[in-house]
Design a protein around this motif. Structure first.
Motif, mmCIF file in Angstrom:
data_model
loop_
_atom_site.group_PDB
_atom_site.id
_atom_site.type_symbol
_atom_site.label_atom_id
_atom_site.label_comp_id
_atom_site.label_asym_id
_atom_site.label_seq_id
_atom_site.Cartn_x
_atom_site.Cartn_y
_atom_site.Cartn_z
ATOM 1 N N ASP A 150 0.852 -1.189 0.000
ATOM 2 C CA ASP A 150 0.000 0.000 0.000
ATOM 3 C C ASP A 150 0.887 1.237 0.000
ATOM 4 O O ASP A 150 1.756 1.397 0.848
ATOM 5 C CB ASP A 150 -0.881 -0.024 1.255
ATOM 6 C CG ASP A 150 -1.878 1.126 1.273
ATOM 7 O OD1 ASP A 150 -1.747 2.052 0.451
ATOM 8 O OD2 ASP A 150 -2.778 1.082 2.132
ATOM 9 N N ALA A 151 0.700 2.128 -0.966
ATOM 10 C CA ALA A 151 1.559 3.297 -1.102
ATOM 11 C C ALA A 151 1.520 4.189 0.126
ATOM 12 O O ALA A 151 2.432 4.955 0.378
ATOM 13 C CB ALA A 151 1.149 4.103 -2.339
ATOM 14 N N ASP A 152 0.435 4.127 0.901
ATOM 15 C CA ASP A 152 0.313 4.988 2.077
ATOM 16 C C ASP A 152 0.966 4.391 3.316
ATOM 17 O O ASP A 152 0.995 5.015 4.369
ATOM 18 C CB ASP A 152 -1.169 5.261 2.371
ATOM 19 C CG ASP A 152 -1.843 6.015 1.231
ATOM 20 O OD1 ASP A 152 -1.146 6.831 0.585
ATOM 21 O OD2 ASP A 152 -3.034 5.784 0.988
ATOM 22 N N ASN A 153 1.464 3.181 3.197
ATOM 23 C CA ASN A 153 1.996 2.481 4.354
ATOM 24 C C ASN A 153 3.510 2.336 4.224
ATOM 25 O O ASN A 153 4.009 1.472 3.517
ATOM 26 C CB ASN A 153 1.336 1.091 4.454
ATOM 27 C CG ASN A 153 1.772 0.351 5.696
ATOM 28 O OD1 ASN A 153 2.218 0.961 6.674
ATOM 29 N ND2 ASN A 153 1.654 -0.965 5.657
ATOM 30 N N ALA A 154 4.261 3.212 4.885
ATOM 31 C CA ALA A 154 5.724 3.145 4.837
ATOM 32 C C ALA A 154 6.208 1.952 5.642
ATOM 33 O O ALA A 154 5.760 1.722 6.763
ATOM 34 C CB ALA A 154 6.322 4.439 5.384
ATOM 35 N N LEU A 155 7.124 1.192 5.066
ATOM 36 C CA LEU A 155 7.632 -0.009 5.712
ATOM 37 C C LEU A 155 9.152 0.034 5.785
ATOM 38 O O LEU A 155 9.824 0.498 4.863
ATOM 39 C CB LEU A 155 7.220 -1.260 4.935
ATOM 40 C CG LEU A 155 5.735 -1.609 4.870
ATOM 41 C CD1 LEU A 155 5.549 -2.838 4.001
ATOM 42 C CD2 LEU A 155 5.191 -1.855 6.269
ATOM 43 N N ASP A 298 9.552 -3.393 10.339
ATOM 44 C CA ASP A 298 8.184 -3.818 10.070
ATOM 45 C C ASP A 298 8.134 -5.230 9.520
ATOM 46 O O ASP A 298 7.139 -5.940 9.688
ATOM 47 C CB ASP A 298 7.523 -2.864 9.060
ATOM 48 C CG ASP A 298 7.368 -1.466 9.618
ATOM 49 O OD1 ASP A 298 6.661 -1.315 10.626
ATOM 50 O OD2 ASP A 298 7.980 -0.529 9.057
ATOM 51 N N GLN A 299 9.201 -5.630 8.845
ATOM 52 C CA GLN A 299 9.185 -6.942 8.213
ATOM 53 C C GLN A 299 10.609 -7.447 8.040
ATOM 54 O O GLN A 299 11.541 -6.674 7.798
ATOM 55 C CB GLN A 299 8.493 -6.858 6.841
ATOM 56 C CG GLN A 299 8.068 -8.187 6.262
ATOM 57 C CD GLN A 299 7.197 -8.005 5.026
ATOM 58 O OE1 GLN A 299 7.556 -7.286 4.116
ATOM 59 N NE2 GLN A 299 6.048 -8.647 5.007
ATOM 60 N N VAL A 300 10.783 -8.760 8.204
ATOM 61 C CA VAL A 300 12.047 -9.434 7.926
ATOM 62 C C VAL A 300 11.774 -10.483 6.861
ATOM 63 O O VAL A 300 10.931 -11.364 7.051
ATOM 64 C CB VAL A 300 12.634 -10.095 9.187
ATOM 65 C CG1 VAL A 300 13.913 -10.851 8.841
ATOM 66 C CG2 VAL A 300 12.896 -9.061 10.269
ATOM 67 N N ILE A 301 12.454 -10.364 5.732
ATOM 68 C CA ILE A 301 12.220 -11.261 4.597
ATOM 69 C C ILE A 301 13.433 -12.160 4.412
ATOM 70 O O ILE A 301 14.574 -11.669 4.338
ATOM 71 C CB ILE A 301 11.949 -10.472 3.306
ATOM 72 C CG1 ILE A 301 10.657 -9.660 3.440
ATOM 73 C CG2 ILE A 301 11.859 -11.403 2.105
ATOM 74 C CD1 ILE A 301 10.387 -8.757 2.259
ATOM 75 N N THR A 318 15.774 -14.291 16.812
ATOM 76 C CA THR A 318 16.512 -13.874 18.008
ATOM 77 C C THR A 318 17.113 -12.487 17.833
ATOM 78 O O THR A 318 17.009 -11.627 18.714
ATOM 79 C CB THR A 318 17.635 -14.883 18.308
ATOM 80 O OG1 THR A 318 17.059 -16.173 18.540
ATOM 81 C CG2 THR A 318 18.434 -14.460 19.525
ATOM 82 N N ILE A 319 17.736 -12.246 16.667
ATOM 83 C CA ILE A 319 18.389 -10.961 16.412
ATOM 84 C C ILE A 319 17.373 -9.826 16.394
ATOM 85 O O ILE A 319 17.655 -8.719 16.860
ATOM 86 C CB ILE A 319 19.155 -11.013 15.078
ATOM 87 C CG1 ILE A 319 20.327 -11.991 15.165
ATOM 88 C CG2 ILE A 319 19.671 -9.623 14.691
ATOM 89 C CD1 ILE A 319 21.055 -12.198 13.858
ATOM 90 N N THR A 320 16.178 -10.092 15.878
ATOM 91 C CA THR A 320 15.185 -9.027 15.692
ATOM 92 C C THR A 320 14.115 -9.041 16.778
ATOM 93 O O THR A 320 12.950 -8.732 16.523
ATOM 94 C CB THR A 320 14.536 -9.157 14.300
ATOM 95 O OG1 THR A 320 13.945 -10.473 14.162
ATOM 96 C CG2 THR A 320 15.566 -8.976 13.193
ATOM 97 N N ASP A 321 14.517 -9.409 17.999
ATOM 98 C CA ASP A 321 13.633 -9.331 19.167
ATOM 99 C C ASP A 321 12.335 -10.117 18.995
ATOM 100 O O ASP A 321 11.242 -9.632 19.304
ATOM 101 C CB ASP A 321 13.300 -7.864 19.482
ATOM 102 C CG ASP A 321 14.522 -7.092 19.954
ATOM 103 O OD1 ASP A 321 15.478 -7.740 20.421
ATOM 104 O OD2 ASP A 321 14.524 -5.859 19.847
ATOM 105 N N GLY A 322 12.466 -11.329 18.464
ATOM 106 C CA GLY A 322 11.320 -12.219 18.381
ATOM 107 C C GLY A 322 10.451 -12.067 17.153
ATOM 108 O O GLY A 322 9.447 -12.776 17.012
#
Length: 509
Positions: A150-155, A298-301, A318-322
């Motif tokens: 969504d263009a309005d949702n910065a990630l 917001d996301q890990v891919i 673990t690295i990204t706090d769960g």
């Protein structure tokens, strides 16, 4: 480069192009046969076990080096191998669509050096492909993911790409149709193949313990062990145990040597724990460079075949706090993203804009043996910067510009890319601003450097207008490395410049 693929952007869609065998990916293998023929892709893979010494894999890791292989009258460099693979891809797409391929996007590991990028562009040109742009593989993957947002949702997205031979990590922001790389990091000598080798080493020890036979010099047996190790690694991604069965690997004292081993996931993870820990550094470095906290993600891919190993997902959590990583990106996400970017550049998709970065700092050596950075790591490309060079000796008429890539303070700890000698300059007192060196890195990550004499305010009559330039490639890197190691370098070091703090020309220039 375990496999290669090609896709076309047509209309608003991306179409993956099958090869001559009907597959969407082509093994990145090239082989030289006994008769001097060159096999590419699946034919090379079929004969790899019987011709292991002359079957070349992971050639991209050798780009920019003096590596070569010779069999009879046939000699191949890494660029030659890449050329054969790229030509095969070009022929496949042209046969499929029935028209010539004009240009293509090329993808590389984010941590690729400038000479490696230049070598790939050269190989593509020789293969009949005009390199429209070279982009980092995690960035291409982000294009696949980012265009659907969504263009309005910065990630803020962290992309972890662990392939067969390389690890790439990128921090990317996706907002209002802009895919902006904030930081990139990685290791060019860490990939799924390293996990395979640990299984091979385990099996070699088991064979020695049982038969007192060393298979390390048996090329055919090693090929079978490597293939079995890869299969076992894949099976352990979904199962707790796997059985490796390899009958008749060789003979020992007239008796056959067999392998039948059960390997558990726990054993596999134990023997590869240090490899897993090496994945941590590039992730933490990318977060630090981007100034982003784990909680801001917001996301890990996860992308790349090796990320299917459960231990990779657990480490990233673990690295990204769960935070649970996302594995839904299609396996062909990188080539799809590259095709989407080609659509953007061609004007077929106008709602997305890509901002990539250079993966390492670029600079020059100063007279005190330090590296003066001209373009910092993670600077958005294309980029341009410069330094004013100051004479180090009285009546100096030559300036030596030693171009470097790296992050260390000492010049000798960084990588030599090229050496320029600006000669025939007018005599000036020590400490005179005599030349400006300009670094220009284009959208493909190719570096062009120019050293140009400055017109001094106090000596306009002595101005000669001298300049010299170079484009960094494998040849300039090899020549610079050889020169720095030669006895001549000691005399040239006295001609290295000091630099002014900012690339500002003096009045009257």
């Amino acid at each position: 480069m375990t496999n290669s693929a090609i896709a076309l952007f047509e209309g608003e869609d991306v179409r993956l192009i099958p090869n001559a065998e009907g597959a969407l990916t082509t093994p990145s293998l090239v082989a030289i046969t006994e008769t001097g023929d060159i096999l590419v892709g699946t034919p090379a893979k079929r004969q790899a076990i019987t011709n292991p010494d002359y079957t070349i894999r992971s050639a991209k890791l050798k780009l920019g080096t003096d590596w070569s292989i010779t069999r009879g009258t046939v000699r191949l460099t890494a660029e030659d191998v890449a050329e054969h693979i790229l030509r095969r891809l070009r022929e496949d797409v042209e046969a499929y669509v029935g028209r010539p391929l004009g240009a293509a996007m090329l993808t590389v590991p984010a941590n690729f050096g400038l000479d490696q990028r230049a070598a790939l562009v050269e190989a593509a040109d020789r293969a009949g492909i005009r390199a429209w742009r070279v982009i980092n593989e995690p960035t291409a993957a982000a294009m696949t993911d980012g265009l659907g947002q969504d263009a309005d949702n910065a990630l803020t997205v962290l992309i972890f790409d662990l392939g067969g031979g390389t690890l790439d990590v990128s921090l990317i922001e996706v907002s209002d149709g802009v895919v902006e790389v904030k930081a990139t990091s990685g290791e060019n000598r860490l990939g799924g193949d390293d996990w395979d080798r640990r299984i091979v080493q385990h099996l070699l020890r088991r064979v020695w313990d049982r038969y007192r036979t060393d298979l390390a010099e048996n090329a055919e047996a090693m090929q079978r062990l490597q293939a079995a190790a890869e299969t076992a690694k894949i099976e352990l991604s979904s199962a707790r145990t796997t059985t490796i069965t390899l009958p008749y690997l060789t003979t020992s004292e007239g008796a056959p040597v067999h392998v039948e081993e059960t390997l558990t996931r726990r054993e596999f993870e134990s023997m590869t724990r240090d490899l897993l820990e090496r994945c941590r550094g590039p992730v933490e470095r990318a977060l630090r460079d981007a100034g982003i906290r784990q909680s801001d993600l917001d996301q890990v891919i996860l992308t790349g075949g090796a990320t299917r190993m459960p231990a990779i997902g657990a480490l990233m959590s673990t690295i990204t706090d769960g935070r649970q990583p996302y594995r839904g990106l299609i396996p062909e996400g990188i080539v799809t993203g590259a095709a989407l970017q080609s659509g953007v550049l061609a004007g077929g998709h106008k709602d997305t804009f890509l901002l990539d970065v250079c993966s390492a700092s670029l600079g020059l050596e100063t007279s005190d043996g330090r590296m003066a950075k001209v373009i910092e790591r993670n600077t958005t490309i294309p980029a341009k910067g410069g330094k004013v060079c100051v004479t180090n000796a009285r009546h100096q008429t030559t300036l030596v510009v030693h171009i470097l890539e790296g992050e260390r303070e000492r010049a000798s700890d960084n990588r030599s890319l090229a050496v320029l000698e600006l000669t025939g300059l007018p005599r000036h007192p020590e400490g005179t601003p005599l030349a400006e060196v300009t670094f220009d890195i284009d959208a493909n990550g190719i570096l062009h450097v120019e050293a140009k004499e400055l017109r001094g305010a106090d000596s306009a009559a002595a101005f000669t207008g001298r300049s010299c330039s170079t484009t960094v490639n494998r040849s300039t890197t090899a020549d610079a490395t050889a020169l720095v190691r030669s006895p001549r370098w000691q005399s040239l070091r006295a001609l290295l410049p000091g630099v002014q703090p900012a690339p500002v020309q003096p009045p009257g220039s």
